[in-house]
Motif scaffolding. Structure first.
Motif, short mmCIF file in Angstrom:
data_model
loop_
_atom_site.label_atom_id
_atom_site.label_comp_id
_atom_site.label_asym_id
_atom_site.label_seq_id
_atom_site.Cartn_x
_atom_site.Cartn_y
_atom_site.Cartn_z
N SER A 124 -18.96 17.86 -45.71
CA SER A 124 -19.69 18.03 -44.46
C SER A 124 -20.96 18.81 -44.73
CB SER A 124 -18.84 18.78 -43.43
OG SER A 124 -18.72 20.15 -43.79
N LEU A 125 -21.92 18.69 -43.83
CA LEU A 125 -23.17 19.44 -44.00
C LEU A 125 -22.94 20.95 -43.87
CD1 LEU A 125 -26.67 18.53 -42.71
CD2 LEU A 125 -25.77 20.82 -42.37
N PRO A 126 -22.19 21.43 -42.88
CA PRO A 126 -21.98 22.88 -42.83
C PRO A 126 -21.34 23.45 -44.10
CG PRO A 126 -21.40 21.90 -40.74
CD PRO A 126 -21.64 20.77 -41.68
N GLU A 127 -20.40 22.73 -44.68
CA GLU A 127 -19.77 23.21 -45.92
C GLU A 127 -20.77 23.23 -47.06
OE1 GLU A 127 -15.85 22.44 -48.75
OE2 GLU A 127 -16.34 21.00 -47.17
N ALA A 128 -21.60 22.18 -47.16
CA ALA A 128 -22.63 22.15 -48.21
C ALA A 128 -23.64 23.28 -48.00
CB ALA A 128 -23.33 20.80 -48.23
N PHE A 129 -24.01 23.52 -46.74
CA PHE A 129 -24.93 24.61 -46.44
C PHE A 129 -24.38 25.95 -46.92
CE2 PHE A 129 -25.57 28.20 -43.53
CZ PHE A 129 -26.92 28.45 -43.77
N LEU A 130 -23.12 26.23 -46.57
CA LEU A 130 -22.52 27.50 -46.97
C LEU A 130 -22.41 27.60 -48.49
CD1 LEU A 130 -21.23 30.19 -46.26
CD2 LEU A 130 -19.02 29.00 -46.02
N HIS A 177 -24.36 26.25 -50.67
CA HIS A 177 -25.69 26.55 -51.20
C HIS A 177 -26.05 28.01 -50.95
CE1 HIS A 177 -30.06 26.97 -51.14
NE2 HIS A 177 -30.05 26.06 -52.11
N TRP A 178 -25.76 28.51 -49.76
CA TRP A 178 -26.07 29.91 -49.43
C TRP A 178 -25.37 30.85 -50.40
CZ3 TRP A 178 -23.50 34.36 -48.05
CH2 TRP A 178 -24.27 35.38 -47.50
N LEU A 179 -24.11 30.61 -50.66
CA LEU A 179 -23.34 31.45 -51.58
C LEU A 179 -23.91 31.39 -53.00
CD1 LEU A 179 -19.76 30.49 -50.36
CD2 LEU A 179 -20.83 32.72 -50.06
N SER A 235 -20.73 39.25 -59.67
CA SER A 235 -20.82 39.67 -58.28
C SER A 235 -19.74 39.01 -57.43
CB SER A 235 -22.20 39.32 -57.70
OG SER A 235 -22.32 37.91 -57.53
N PHE A 236 -19.58 39.55 -56.25
CA PHE A 236 -18.67 38.99 -55.23
C PHE A 236 -18.90 37.49 -55.07
CE2 PHE A 236 -17.78 37.72 -50.92
CZ PHE A 236 -16.63 38.43 -50.54
N GLN A 256 -26.98 30.55 -53.86
CA GLN A 256 -28.29 31.19 -53.86
C GLN A 256 -28.17 32.71 -53.93
OE1 GLN A 256 -31.31 30.16 -54.19
NE2 GLN A 256 -32.49 31.94 -53.53
N ARG A 257 -27.24 33.26 -53.14
CA ARG A 257 -27.02 34.71 -53.17
C ARG A 257 -26.55 35.15 -54.56
NH1 ARG A 257 -28.57 38.37 -51.54
NH2 ARG A 257 -26.87 39.64 -50.71
N ALA A 258 -25.65 34.38 -55.17
CA ALA A 258 -25.15 34.74 -56.49
C ALA A 258 -26.29 34.74 -57.51
CB ALA A 258 -24.06 33.75 -56.91
N CYS A 259 -27.18 33.75 -57.41
CA CYS A 259 -28.31 33.68 -58.34
C CYS A 259 -29.29 34.83 -58.11
CB CYS A 259 -29.02 32.34 -58.20
SG CYS A 259 -28.07 30.91 -58.80
N GLU A 260 -29.57 35.13 -56.86
CA GLU A 260 -30.48 36.25 -56.54
C GLU A 260 -29.94 37.56 -57.09
OE1 GLU A 260 -32.23 34.51 -52.28
OE2 GLU A 260 -30.64 36.00 -52.32
N ILE A 261 -28.65 37.79 -56.93
CA ILE A 261 -28.04 39.03 -57.40
C ILE A 261 -28.08 39.11 -58.92
CG2 ILE A 261 -25.86 40.30 -57.55
CD1 ILE A 261 -25.32 39.12 -54.67
N GLN A 262 -27.85 37.98 -59.58
CA GLN A 262 -27.90 37.99 -61.05
C GLN A 262 -29.30 38.33 -61.55
OE1 GLN A 262 -25.64 35.07 -63.20
NE2 GLN A 262 -27.27 34.74 -64.70
N VAL A 263 -30.31 37.76 -60.93
CA VAL A 263 -31.69 38.05 -61.33
C VAL A 263 -32.00 39.54 -61.10
CG1 VAL A 263 -34.12 37.61 -60.82
CG2 VAL A 263 -32.50 35.70 -60.97
N ALA A 264 -31.59 40.06 -59.95
CA ALA A 264 -31.84 41.46 -59.63
C ALA A 264 -31.06 42.39 -60.55
CB ALA A 264 -31.47 41.74 -58.18
#
Length: 252
Positions: free
Chosen positions: A180-186, A188-190, A129-130, A192-200
């Motif tokens: 930085s926290l914002p970089e770590a947040f992003l 993690h978000w990316l 995925s992207f 998480q999205r990659a993992c969700e898409i793989q499961v789907a």
């Protein structure tokens, strides 16, 4: 009054870090990334290389506030007189990275369903995925050794991480860190999205890997779609505005 007194006991930089971290916990709860009273997001205290902030053990992410975060050093000593305990597993895992990695200012560990599912698969995160393509060649792996409370496991965590800053803890969950926290947040978000898409995708059919030459171009060009404020900053600010509309008590 209690919050004002608490704030007066610390530097402005520490209070700002506390508010940023408390906001992150509330965002994770809002996104459904919390796990009862478990898992951890830690942040170094600015100007204090051997001190970091962690969630009070026993509270949900929805209860975390700037004032009740616990300040501890890398040896586990509470530095701010907090009445709350600290999860031993969280301290053991996060302290080793804060101790040995100068650039690991923020560390995030979660047990999301998608993250645990992908970490439990032999192939790990596939380039289908992207979002997953952004992580190709950038993920470290660490085999499950049981709950992380033994200090000697820290040596293997550091060795397995190497120069990478994203790790799949096999059969366990995900781990990301950044300057930085914002970089770590992003990050993690990316992930998480990659993992969700793989499961789907696995449930939908037969996922197709993206060719390596396309991945190389994708990773090269990703910086071209970022705002100049710094990695993760506008994303994190957008989510702070969201949780402020829901419940701004994290600021206390």
């Amino acid at each position: 009054m209690a919050t004002a007194a608490r704030q007066s006991e610390m530097s402005a930089a520490e209070w700002e870090a506390r508010q940023q971290l408390a906001a992150c916990y509330r965002i994770f709860d809002h996104m459904g990334w919390s796990e009862l009273i478990y898992n951890h997001i830690t942040l170094r205290v600015p100007g204090e290389d051997h001190a970091f902030l962690i969630n009070p053990f026993g509270l949900t992410y929805a209860e975390v506030k700037a004032s009740n975060l616990v300040k501890i050093d890398i040896d586990g000593h509470v530095l701010d007189g907090s009445p709350y305990p600290v999860n031993r597993a969280g301290f053991t895992q996060h302290s080793v990275f804060h101790r040995h990695l100068p650039d690991a200012h923020c560390i995030i560990h979660t047990h999301t369903t998608a993250g645990m599912a992908v970490s439990s698969c032999a192939e790990g995160l596939r380039p289908i995925s992207f979002y997953a393509a952004a992580f190709t060649g950038q993920i470290a792996h660490h085999d499950f050794e049981g709950v992380t409370i033994r200090p000697e496991e820290g040596e293997r965590l550091i060795a397995n991480l190497g120069t990478k800053r994203v790790m799949l803890l096999r059969n366990h969950g995900t781990l990301v860190m950044a300057e930085s926290l914002p970089e770590a947040f992003l990050r993690h978000w990316l992930l998480q999205r990659a993992c969700e898409i793989q499961v789907a995708a696995g449930a939908a059919g037969t996922p197709m890997n993206i060719p390596p030459e396309v991945i190389a171009v994708h990773q090269r060009d990703l910086s071209g779609v970022q705002l100049p404020t710094g990695p993760g900053v506008p994303d994190f600010q957008a989510m702070v505005r969201t949780i402020d509309r829901i419940d701004p008590s994290w600021r206390d």
